[in-house]
Design an enzyme around this catalytic site. Structure first.
Site, PDB file in Angstrom:
ATOM      1  N   ARG A 108       0.867  -1.187   0.000  1.00 21.99           N
ATOM      2  CA  ARG A 108       0.000   0.000   0.000  1.00 21.99           C
ATOM      3  C   ARG A 108       0.895   1.224   0.000  1.00 21.99           C
ATOM      4  NH1 ARG A 108      -5.059   2.236   3.426  1.00 21.99           N
ATOM      5  NH2 ARG A 108      -6.009   0.649   2.127  1.00 21.99           N
ATOM      6  N   HIS A 135      -7.478   0.867  -6.297  1.00 22.78           N
ATOM      7  CA  HIS A 135      -7.732   0.146  -5.039  1.00 22.78           C
ATOM      8  C   HIS A 135      -8.517  -1.130  -5.357  1.00 22.78           C
ATOM      9  CE1 HIS A 135      -7.890  -0.603  -0.892  1.00 22.78           C
ATOM     10  NE2 HIS A 135      -8.735   0.312  -0.480  1.00 22.78           N
ATOM     11  N   GLN A 138     -10.461  -3.462  -2.753  1.00 22.29           N
ATOM     12  CA  GLN A 138     -11.696  -2.869  -2.224  1.00 22.29           C
ATOM     13  C   GLN A 138     -12.875  -3.183  -3.146  1.00 22.29           C
ATOM     14  OE1 GLN A 138     -12.219  -0.881   0.727  1.00 22.29           O
ATOM     15  NE2 GLN A 138     -14.366  -1.256   0.164  1.00 22.29           N
ATOM     16  N   ASP A 230     -16.790   8.355  -1.136  1.00 22.87           N
ATOM     17  CA  ASP A 230     -15.471   8.197  -0.514  1.00 22.87           C
ATOM     18  C   ASP A 230     -15.069   9.564   0.035  1.00 22.87           C
ATOM     19  OD1 ASP A 230     -12.929   7.301   0.228  1.00 22.87           O
ATOM     20  OD2 ASP A 230     -12.138   7.213  -1.826  1.00 22.87           O
ATOM     21  N   CYS A 270     -16.134   2.892   1.104  1.00 21.34           N
ATOM     22  CA  CYS A 270     -15.002   2.009   1.383  1.00 21.34           C
ATOM     23  C   CYS A 270     -14.500   2.170   2.821  1.00 21.34           C
ATOM     24  CB  CYS A 270     -13.871   2.286   0.397  1.00 21.34           C
ATOM     25  SG  CYS A 270     -13.343   4.015   0.381  1.00 21.34           S
ATOM     26  N   ARG A 298     -13.846  -7.242   3.061  1.00 13.51           N
ATOM     27  CA  ARG A 298     -12.441  -7.018   2.710  1.00 13.51           C
ATOM     28  C   ARG A 298     -11.625  -8.263   3.054  1.00 13.51           C
ATOM     29  NH1 ARG A 298     -10.129  -2.300   2.342  1.00 13.51           N
ATOM     30  NH2 ARG A 298      -8.710  -3.516   1.060  1.00 13.51           N
TER      31      ARG A 298
HETATM   32  N1  NVA Z   1      -9.564   7.543  -1.510  1.00 14.06           N
HETATM   33  C1  NVA Z   1      -9.191   7.121  -0.183  1.00 14.06           C
HETATM   34  C2  NVA Z   1      -9.480   5.660   0.002  1.00 14.06           C
HETATM   35  C3  NVA Z   1      -9.188   5.131   1.370  1.00 14.06           C
HETATM   36  C4  NVA Z   1      -9.463   3.670   1.505  1.00 14.06           C
HETATM   37  C5  NVA Z   1      -7.719   7.422   0.051  1.00 14.06           C
HETATM   38  O1  NVA Z   1      -6.889   7.134  -0.833  1.00 14.06           O
HETATM   39  O2  NVA Z   1      -7.376   7.955   1.107  1.00 14.06           O
HETATM   40  N1   CP Z   2     -11.086   0.815   2.787  1.00 15.26           N
HETATM   41  C1   CP Z   2      -9.790   0.767   3.149  1.00 15.26           C
HETATM   42  O1   CP Z   2      -8.889   0.497   2.357  1.00 15.26           O
HETATM   43  O2   CP Z   2      -9.582   1.034   4.462  1.00 15.26           O
HETATM   44  P1   CP Z   2      -8.161   1.214   5.175  1.00 15.26           P
HETATM   45  O3   CP Z   2      -7.562   2.494   4.652  1.00 15.26           O
HETATM   46  O4   CP Z   2      -8.497   1.288   6.637  1.00 15.26           O
HETATM   47  O5   CP Z   2      -7.308   0.027   4.835  1.00 15.26           O
END
Ligand code: NVA
Ligand code: CP
Length: 316
Positions: A108, A135, A138, A230, A270, A298
């Site tokens: 990540r 992502h 997800q 989101d 998400c 998830r």
């Molecule tokens: N768009 C958000 C998704 C988090 C799971 C981010 O990248 O912070």
């Molecule tokens: N939805 C998601 O990816 O959550 P986290 O950022 O907590 O992993």
């Protein structure tokens, strides 16, 4: 035709056919059911799994750890602060070192290029746990949740409201185009999805029967089976907070938006959510909200991705 995902990377749903995505969802459903009945097959017995996190995470990290524990694998959490990746050492070298010790690597972070480099040089399956662009794990959880609620994916009207160019919107567009969902983005013009991505997805949409629509009008929620949103400010974009609030305040999912969707429509997110911004507390806590089913899923879907790519026996 058989599906075989053994030794495959999972970097983006662009790389997967509809049949392969549906296979992962059915494997996740099977593993979820087995866990509910106390059946643990230990499909990943003695595998070592590296979990690299440049950005924060609650769900993705915990999903990988619990899925590993359920299947008999050993997860090792490696935060940006713990390892040399991106500091003293380039991702090509980190990839080659981790590939000599681990059986699979989750990443990540910021750049899609990093997860691609890890995949190119490690020699073991690499899974994308979120980048600035995408992502994909997800979307598997979201699609399993949609199947559980509507019994199908094809023909579902999935409307995403908010930042139309972030990783979540991109990933949902790709998944929808592959699997025949009608994907609509409602966002201010400044945050419309990238045209190149729409073009790329359009060819898959044509094959699957999906449609892709972009609008800046909240009235276009009419006919939606799912309203999805989101955060307005994704990780790494904190400097854009004021600009985003100015653009996105009219694009909040509230009770009026839910009422304007189809009867029986569900609300999805998400998570993490900033309640009061992209969604009202009322919608978040309503019976239409399936956000914690998504969060649970998830784990089942990430487990399916690891089992399918690391265990020789799990293909049909
Ligand atoms: N768009 C958000 C998704 C988090 C799971 C981010 O990248 O912070
Ligand atoms: N939805 C998601 O990816 O959550 P986290 O950022 O907590 O992993």
């Amino acid at each position: 035709m058989s599906v075989n995902l053994y030794k495959r990377n999972f970097l983006t749903l662009k790389d997967f056919t509809e049949e392969e995505i549906l296979y992962l969802l059915s494997l996740a459903k099977d593993l979820k059911n087995k866990k509910k009945h106390g059946i643990f097959e230990k499909n990943l017995a003695n595998k070592n799994i590296a979990l690299i996190f440049e950005k924060n995470s609650t769900r993705t990290r915990c999903a990988f750890v619990v899925a590993c524990n359920d299947e008999g694998a050993f997860p090792e959490f490696l935060s940006k602060a713990d390892i040399h990746l991106g500091g003293k050492e380039d991702s090509k070298d980190t990839a080659r070192v981790l590939g000599r010790m681990f059986d699979g690597i989750e990443f990540r972070g910021y750049s899609q290029k990093t997860v691609e480099t890890l995949a190119q040089y490690s020699g073991v399956p690499v899974w994308n746990g979120l980048t600035d662009e995408d992502h994909p794990t997800q979307v598997l959880a979201d699609f399993l949740t949609i199947q559980e609620n509507f019994g199908k994916l094809k023909g579902i009207n999935l409307t995403y409201i908010g930042d139309g160019r972030n990783n979540m919107s991109n990933a949902l567009m790709i998944g929808s185009a592959k699997c025949g969902l009608n994907y609509k983005v409602i966002s201010p013009k400044e945050l419309f999805p990238d045209n190149a991505l729409i073009e790329e997805c359009s060819k898959w949409a044509k094959e699957s029967g999906a449609s892709i629509t972009v609008s800046d009008d909240m009235a276009d929620v009419a006919g939606s089976d799912v309203l999805y949103t989101d955060v307005w400010v994704s990780m790494g974009e904190e400097a854009k907070k004021a600009e985003r609030y100015a653009l996105l305040t009219p694009y909040r999912v509230n009770t009026a938006a839910m009422k304007a969707a189809k009867p029986g429509a569900v609300f999805m997110h998400c998570l993490p959510a900033v309640k009061g911004d992209e969604v009202t507390e009322e919608v978040f806590e309503s019976l239409a909200s399936v956000v914690f089913d998504e969060a649970e899923n998830r784990m089942h879907t990430i487990k399916a991705v690891m089992v399918a790519t690391l265990s020789r026996n799990n293909y049909v």
